[in-house]
Design an enzyme around this catalytic site. Structure first.
Site, PDB file in Angstrom:
ATOM      1  CG  ASP A 168     -16.312  -5.828  30.554  1.00  0.00           C
ATOM      2  OD1 ASP A 168     -15.602  -5.241  29.733  1.00  0.00           O
ATOM      3  OD2 ASP A 168     -16.151  -7.018  30.880  1.00  0.00           O
ATOM      4  CB  THR A 176     -16.438  -9.348  26.243  1.00  0.00           C
ATOM      5  OG1 THR A 176     -15.661  -8.589  25.330  1.00  0.00           O
ATOM      6  CG2 THR A 176     -16.501 -10.794  25.795  1.00  0.00           C
ATOM      7  CE  LYS A 186     -12.638  -2.548  31.977  1.00  0.00           C
ATOM      8  NZ  LYS A 186     -13.277  -3.873  31.939  1.00  0.00           N
ATOM      9  N   GLY A 218     -11.512  -3.609  26.821  1.00  0.00           N
ATOM     10  CA  GLY A 218     -10.128  -3.819  26.411  1.00  0.00           C
ATOM     11  C   GLY A 218      -9.991  -3.965  24.909  1.00  0.00           C
TER      12      GLY A 218
END
Length: 679
Positions: A371, A373, A547, A520
């Site tokens: 991921d 962030t 995902k 995202g």
């Protein structure tokens, strides 16, 4: 909750059965092991003191060394001294044997007990008339050496649990509870949720909570592995057990007792150390079969030497030696000790292992899906642009209305927006009917208007045109604000890439691991981060369920996939991945779907995890190879296959090598502590 790929049984450690020496933890396990160590230590020294005169007055030793010193009643003195050694020094092995017999699971204690019992009974019989030569001296040295081996081994096992004991001892005994203008010192177990407590400079934080007054730097190194003190201000979370620095702070208690972060860490580590992996089950099976093989070969050796016409005492000695050599002591220790050390050391460095098999199999990872962030990037968003695209709403109004939806969220984007609102000294309005739009944003009623703060993916799904100037900087993340289903404007935020990310990516590539990113965020931002870090690919504007599909697709191509995420939105993907790694901080680490939890959101921790997983597996293989290889070579020698060449292996020498094998395995396991990178 994620089901592990294997059926993990629990490691038992009953008081009467020490055959496995699986490490117990918590205070009871700690005390139990300490008492056992003290007991073995005392038995060893008593046995050693008695072994010296037994050796000195044994006729066989005197013949070997070329001296003569026979006392009146010499055989009876040997019998009395050896009886004390057998019943006192050998008692742990005798009781361990009965425990194994009751469970119909013969093992190491069975072999030792048979060996010393046969030696004692036979030698005693020679004292009272049976033809033959006693070997009381071999009995005494065997028991002394096996007690020494157990003592050293158990000290090593206890040492592996010291990290947990350190964690337990980190909590202070008392807390300073604030009651109006008064401060009262109370025991920790009287602390309640929502109590306000004072923590003075240099004191330990008594419980998890939120700072309501003051600021300070806190040392969380024993909890998170982060060596630098972390600055904490009002509304920041603090973890019980961390050490306060230079400022006094008041904290509102959020978690106490079993719900505290520290207690969860201890529980996770305890459970992980008790949980057996495939490697442990393999070593258990090997030890069990070795026991049966040793019994068959032992009695077979006795029979063969008798058939060949050798004296019973010689055939018996060969059988005793085989049984001593074959004790799967090192084999039983080989894997559990590595497990205990690796799990405790990992916890000290911010890696919490929930699934042992997944941790060991981290060496197989071929693709790592990140991921973005808060993992590859700092997650510390700052608002860079606010743009209105609707004549009725100014930029300030868009920021003010959107802040109502973000005030309760801990997402980095929400934190960035609230930070900007505070800087502008705006009043955050109230909201009604708050709702999360899965993977796309949030919505609520604010001042009678329906407000939505959403991702670009939502706009595309709703066929809303994205303004051309929305993306002016590739490093920005942009969220869009809809008022009554009309696009009112957008807010752009920038998130800095972590300096550790580049180092971590380099380590992954050196270990032939492909690194992908699933985010995202929009295509432009995702590509910018991917290019900056030199990733092998990326997926932009991805929803949680997508995902999972990404992970499944990679697995269909025979990739061994590790997935990183926050353990909540990414739960399906974490569950689907071969190794699920949850990243977070503070009390958010208890992600139920992850195999491994990283206290910090630092990608270099993941690199450390994979390298340490490889080192752990290698140590297991080394110990397993040594323990089994030793027996493969030693058992035939004990049986007397080289008798024609003039070489025979005595029970005492067999005991020396058996204990040496155990010590080597224990030392090799302890070396694992050097394999994890220090921050």
């Amino acid at each position: 909750m994620k089901h592990t790929k294997e059926d993990h049984s629990k490691m038992n450690h009953e008081s009467g059965d020490h055959s496995g020496h699986s490490p117990g933890h918590g205070q009871m396990g700690h005390d139990h092991h300490k008492m056992m160590i003290d007991d073995f230590k005392k038995r060893f020294w008593v046995t050693l003191v008695l072994t010296v005169p037994i050796l000195f007055i044994s006729p066989m030793i005197q013949d070997f060394l070329g001296y003569e010193f026979l006392l009146p009643g010499n055989p009876y003195i040997l019998f009395i001294l050896s009886s004390v050694v057998y019943f006192y020094g050998g008692w742990p092995f005798i009781t361990g044997f009965w425990s194994e017999v009751k469970k119909a699971a013969p093992g190491m204690m069975t072999l030792i007990a048979l060996a010393i019992t046969v030696a004692y009974v036979y030698s005693s019989a020679t004292v009272f008339g049976l033809q033959g030569v006693d070997f009381f001296w071999e009995l005494a040295t065997l028991i002394a050496i096996m007690l020494l081996g157990h003592w050293i081994e158990m000290k090593s096992v206890l040492g592996a649990s010291k990290a947990l004991q350190l964690l337990v001892s980190m909590m202070p005994a008392e807390a300073h509870r604030v009651k109006g203008d008064n401060i009262e010192d109370i025991p920790l177990d009287e602390l309640l949720i929502d109590d306000i407590i004072l923590v003075r400079p240099g004191e330990k934080v008594p419980a998890d909570g939120i700072i309501v007054e003051g600021s300070s730097y806190l040392n969380e190194s024993m909890l998170t592995g982060e060596s630098k003190p972390v600055k904490k201000e009002e509304k920041d979370k603090v973890i019980g057990g961390s050490i306060n620095g230079n400022g006094s702070i008041k904290i509102k208690v959020e978690h106490t007792g079993k719900d505290s972060y520290l207690n969860k860490v201890i529980t996770m580590v305890e459970e992980a150390q008790k949980t057996k992996s495939k490697m442990q089950n393999l070593s258990d099976r090997a030890a069990k079969w070795l026991t049966y093989i040793a019994l068959v070969i032992g009695f077979g050796t006795l029979s063969v030497w008798l058939i060949l016409g050798f004296p019973f005492v010689y055939a018996l000695e060969r059988m005793v030696t085989v049984m001593v050599i074959a004790c799967p002591h090192a084999l039983g220790l080989a894997i559990p000790l590595v497990v205990a050390i690796s799990t405790a050391v990992s916890a000290q460095n911010g890696l919490l292992i929930r699934n042992r098999t997944a941790f060991e199999e981290s060496r197989k990872i071929s693709v790592l899906v990140f991921d973005k962030t808060g993992t590859l990037t700092k997650g510390d968003f700052g608002v860079t642009r606010i743009k209105s695209v609707h004549v009725d709403y100014s930029s300030d109004e868009i920021l003010r209305l959107s802040s109502a939806l973000e005030q309760s969220s801990e997402h980095p984007i929400a934190v960035g927006i609230i930070k900007k609102v505070k800087e502008e000294k705006m009043t955050i309005p109230n909201l009604e009917n708050f709702n999360a739009i899965t993977g796309k944003g949030v919505e609520a009623i604010v001042e009678g208007k329906q407000i939505k703060v959403v991702s670009p993916g939502y706009l595309r799904d709703e066929k809303i045109t994205i303004p051309k100037d929305a993306y002016s900087d590739a490093a920005e993340t942009v969220v869009f604000v809809l008022i009554d289903d009309q696009l009112a404007g957008y807010i752009a935020l920038a998130d800095e890439i972590r300096p550790e990310s580049a180092k971590a990516i380099k380590i992954f590539k050196e270990n032939n691991i492909k690194v992908l990113m699933a985010t995202g965020d929009n295509e432009i931002t995702a590509k910018a981060v991917s290019d900056n870090l030199g990733l092998d690919g990326y997926f932009a504007e991805v929803l949680p369920h997508q995902k999972v599909e990404i992970v499944k697709d990679l697995q269909s191509k025979n990739e061994f996939v590790a997935m990183t995420g926050d353990g909540v939105n990414d739960a399906p993907a974490l569950a689907q991945a071969n190794v699920g790694i949850a990243v977070g901080s503070g009390t958010d680490v208890a992600a139920e779907t992850a195999d491994i939890i990283l206290v910090n959101s630092n990608p270099q921790d993941i690199a450390n995890l994979i390298l340490f997983g490889k080192a752990t597996y290698n140590k297991m293989i080394q110990n397993l190879t040594w323990a089994t290889g030793y027996n493969v070579v030693a058992i035939p020698l004990a049986a007397g296959v080289l008798y024609s060449s003039g070489f025979v292996l005595s029970p005492a020498i067999g005991a020396v090598f058996m204990s040496l094998s155990t010590i080597i395995v224990a030392i090799n396991a302890q070396l694992l502590k050097r394999k994890i990178a220090k921050k």
